[in-house]
Enzyme design. Structure first.
Site, PDB file in Angstrom:
ATOM      1  N   HIS A 120       0.764  -1.264  -0.036  1.00  0.00           N
ATOM      2  CA  HIS A 120       0.102  -0.194  -0.014  1.00  0.00           C
ATOM      3  C   HIS A 120       1.058   1.025  -0.153  1.00  0.00           C
ATOM      4  CE1 HIS A 120      -4.757   1.559   1.349  1.00  0.00           C
ATOM      5  NE2 HIS A 120      -3.598   2.342   0.258  1.00  0.00           N
ATOM      6  N   GLU A 165      -4.365   0.015  -5.796  1.00  0.00           N
ATOM      7  CA  GLU A 165      -4.504   0.557  -6.551  1.00  0.00           C
ATOM      8  C   GLU A 165      -3.727   1.084  -7.524  1.00  0.00           C
ATOM      9  OE1 GLU A 165      -6.027   3.979  -4.209  1.00  0.00           O
ATOM     10  OE2 GLU A 165      -8.216   2.725  -3.956  1.00  0.00           O
TER      11      GLU A 165
HETATM   12  C1  PNW Z   1      -7.261   5.301  -2.468  1.00  0.00           C
HETATM   13  N1  PNW Z   1      -8.135   9.406  -6.741  1.00  0.00           N
HETATM   14  O1  PNW Z   1      -6.250   6.289  -2.271  1.00  0.00           O
HETATM   15  C2  PNW Z   1      -6.305   4.413  -1.218  1.00  0.00           C
HETATM   16  O2  PNW Z   1      -6.510   3.253  -1.290  1.00  0.00           O
HETATM   17  C3  PNW Z   1      -6.488   4.881   0.020  1.00  0.00           C
HETATM   18  O3  PNW Z   1      -5.007   5.001   1.329  1.00  0.00           O
HETATM   19  C4  PNW Z   1      -6.970   6.657   0.804  1.00  0.00           C
HETATM   20  O4  PNW Z   1      -6.491   6.648   2.208  1.00  0.00           O
HETATM   21  C5  PNW Z   1      -8.102   6.515  -0.152  1.00  0.00           C
HETATM   22  O5  PNW Z   1      -8.060   5.391  -1.138  1.00  0.00           O
HETATM   23  C6  PNW Z   1      -8.338   7.899   0.460  1.00  0.00           C
HETATM   24  O6  PNW Z   1      -8.196   8.542  -0.699  1.00  0.00           O
HETATM   25  C7  PNW Z   1      -7.474   7.356  -3.894  1.00  0.00           C
HETATM   26  O7  PNW Z   1      -8.124  10.506  -7.011  1.00  0.00           O
HETATM   27  C8  PNW Z   1      -6.430   8.358  -3.569  1.00  0.00           C
HETATM   28  O8  PNW Z   1      -9.342   8.701  -7.539  1.00  0.00           O
HETATM   29  C9  PNW Z   1      -6.714   9.023  -4.561  1.00  0.00           C
HETATM   30  C10 PNW Z   1      -8.015   9.021  -5.601  1.00  0.00           C
HETATM   31  C11 PNW Z   1      -8.296   7.867  -5.077  1.00  0.00           C
HETATM   32  C12 PNW Z   1      -8.053   7.211  -4.166  1.00  0.00           C
END
Ligand code: PNW
Length: 443
Positions: A120, A165
């Protein structure tokens, strides 16, 4: 309504990640990672850092108790690669694994199924210095690290997820530079980072399978159904390109062993013979992180000439992300229709808001409760329509270090006071707890 919306044995719980909650960045021989460097370079918007974060490294028994008291039966956490292999490759630091050993025993004693995610985003800095996800140097170290983890914990942890992700890592970390390691390499850098994560994942999944034939193996993808901002042909084409980049390189890679047609030419320069055979793997469980749809339009000058359009949505969260629970239903139905109805679970779903602490200390986060209710209605509908959904884990158990936003964005169902580190369950915690206990959404 008396019919349970969710079947017995459904997994209920929360997700977290190592870097966002643990703190203790110097403890027990941990090595440096790319987010340490990004923070030191002044790239965190509120000037905070993850040096302490939720101090979960020391307070984990309290956090396990929160999961147990909620009535949850599952918990997804991530293992910090720089704790386990401080140099990224080479010697394994058993002291780093000791922490996860304790955590796993605590979870099992509380009746909670531990679901471990191997990556992660805390890439060991020495691997980044050698090219990071832009090259092939990470593939073997990742597989070796996965092997070290499963050898130590595989007798008790049955669910193993490789990546979290890869699209966000590739786009934000290597494409536009908003996440560590902060490169602005554009479309080519994004596709290379996606492809090399796919390869590392393939190697790690094979190592895990070798070590633990009976384990449940999978990955966690952030999937966003993509819609065009308008029906102008250039917007429709832009949305199709974004869908290929955001969703399909990872999803089609592991599930089908294919590269999206739209990207084949751009990727030809670094895809070698045999790569797609390594990338394809019969996973047992697909983790889905869902936050919203993507509404995309043609925008010259951005990677792939794609920009964000105006989302049509019910409301907005505190991240200014659109609230679109129907997108989760659409996504689950699409996986059933086009990908053979894979066993899957929601590995993250949640929202940040500027929570208000009442004079009596309570946090009545009604917007977050509504967000969860609407998304769970989508999951219940997908289940009713035959989708193979095994569980729902919210993001996140605790307020935590929200990457480039630092500690200022709160995604938790439990508030963390960063001065005292006191944890206070919010109304959303009680809401999810009730759904987990009853299997019903109630009125
Ligand atoms: C995810 N976007 O991150 C991650 O898996 C987590 O660590 C994070 O805290 C959570 O979602 C909330 O952000 C993302 O811009 C970061 O689309 C950016 C995006 C999506 C998910």
């Amino acid at each position: 309504m008396t019919t349970p919306a969710f079947p017995p044995g459904f997994l209920w719980g929360a997700s977290t990640s190592s870097y966002q909650i643990e703190g203790a960045l110097d403890a027990d021989g941990r090595g440096p990672c790319v987010w340490d460097s990004f923070t030191a370079a002044g790239r965190i918007q509120d000037g905070s850092s993850a040096a302490i974060a939720c101090d979960h490294y020391h307070r984990w028994p309290e956090d396990v108790a929160l999961l147990k008291d909620a009535g949850f039966n599952a918990y997804r956490f991530s293992i910090a690669w720089p704790r386990v292999v401080p140099d990224g490759s080479g010697a394994v630091n058993q002291a780093g694994l000791d922490f996860y050993d304790r955590l796993v025993d605590g979870l099992l004693a509380a009746g909670i199924r531990p679901m471990a995610c191997l990556y992660h985003w805390d890439l060991p800095q020495p691997l980044e210095d050698a090219g990071g996800w832009q090259g092939r140097g990470v593939i073997e170290p990742f597989a070796a690290y996965a092997r070290a983890c499963v050898r130590r914990l595989g007798d008790r942890v049955k669910d193993w997820m490789t990546l979290n992700e890869p699209n966000v890592v590739a786009i934000f970390g290597y494409g536009v530079g908003e996440h560590a390691p902060g490169h602005k390499l554009g479309a080519d850098g994004i596709l290379r980072a996606l492809h090399h994560q796919n390869l590392a994942q393939g190697a790690a999944l094979r190592a895990l399978r070798e070590e633990g034939p009976g384990l449940t193996l999978g990955t966690v993808l952030n999937l966003q159904p993509t819609v065009p901002d308008s029906d102008r042909p250039e917007d429709v084409a832009a949305a199709a390109r974004w869908d290929a980049v955001w969703n399909r390189v990872s999803l089609d890679g592991v599930m089908r062993g294919t590269i999206p047609e739209l990207l084949a030419d751009r990727m030809a320069g670094f895809v070698l013979p045999g790569d797609t055979d390594l990338i394809r793997f019969p996973i047992d469980l697909l983790g889905i992180n869902y936050y919203s749809r993507s509404t995309m339009k043609h925008e010259a000058g951005r990677p792939f000439d794609v920009g964000w359009g105006e989302a049509r949505c019910r409301r907005w969260t505190g991240m200014a992300w659109p609230v679109q629970p129907e997108g989760l239903y659409d996504l689950l139905v699409e996986l059933k229709r086009d990908y053979g109805n894979p066993a899957c679970y929601v590995a993250e779903n949640g929202c940040a808001y500027d929570d208000v602490v009442s004079p009596d200390g309570a946090i009545h986060d009604a917007e977050r409760v509504l967000f969860y209710r609407e998304h769970l209605e989508s999951v219940a509908q997908a289940l009713a329509d035959g989708c193979n959904v095994k569980g729902y884990l919210c993001w996140s158990l605790l307020d935590n270090f929200e990457w480039a936003f630092g500690l200022s964005k709160r995604f938790g169902i439990v508030r963390v006071d960063y001065d005292t580190l006191v944890r206070t369950p919010k109304d959303s915690y009680r809401f999810l707890s009730q759904v987990a206990r009853t299997g019903m959404l109630g009125g």
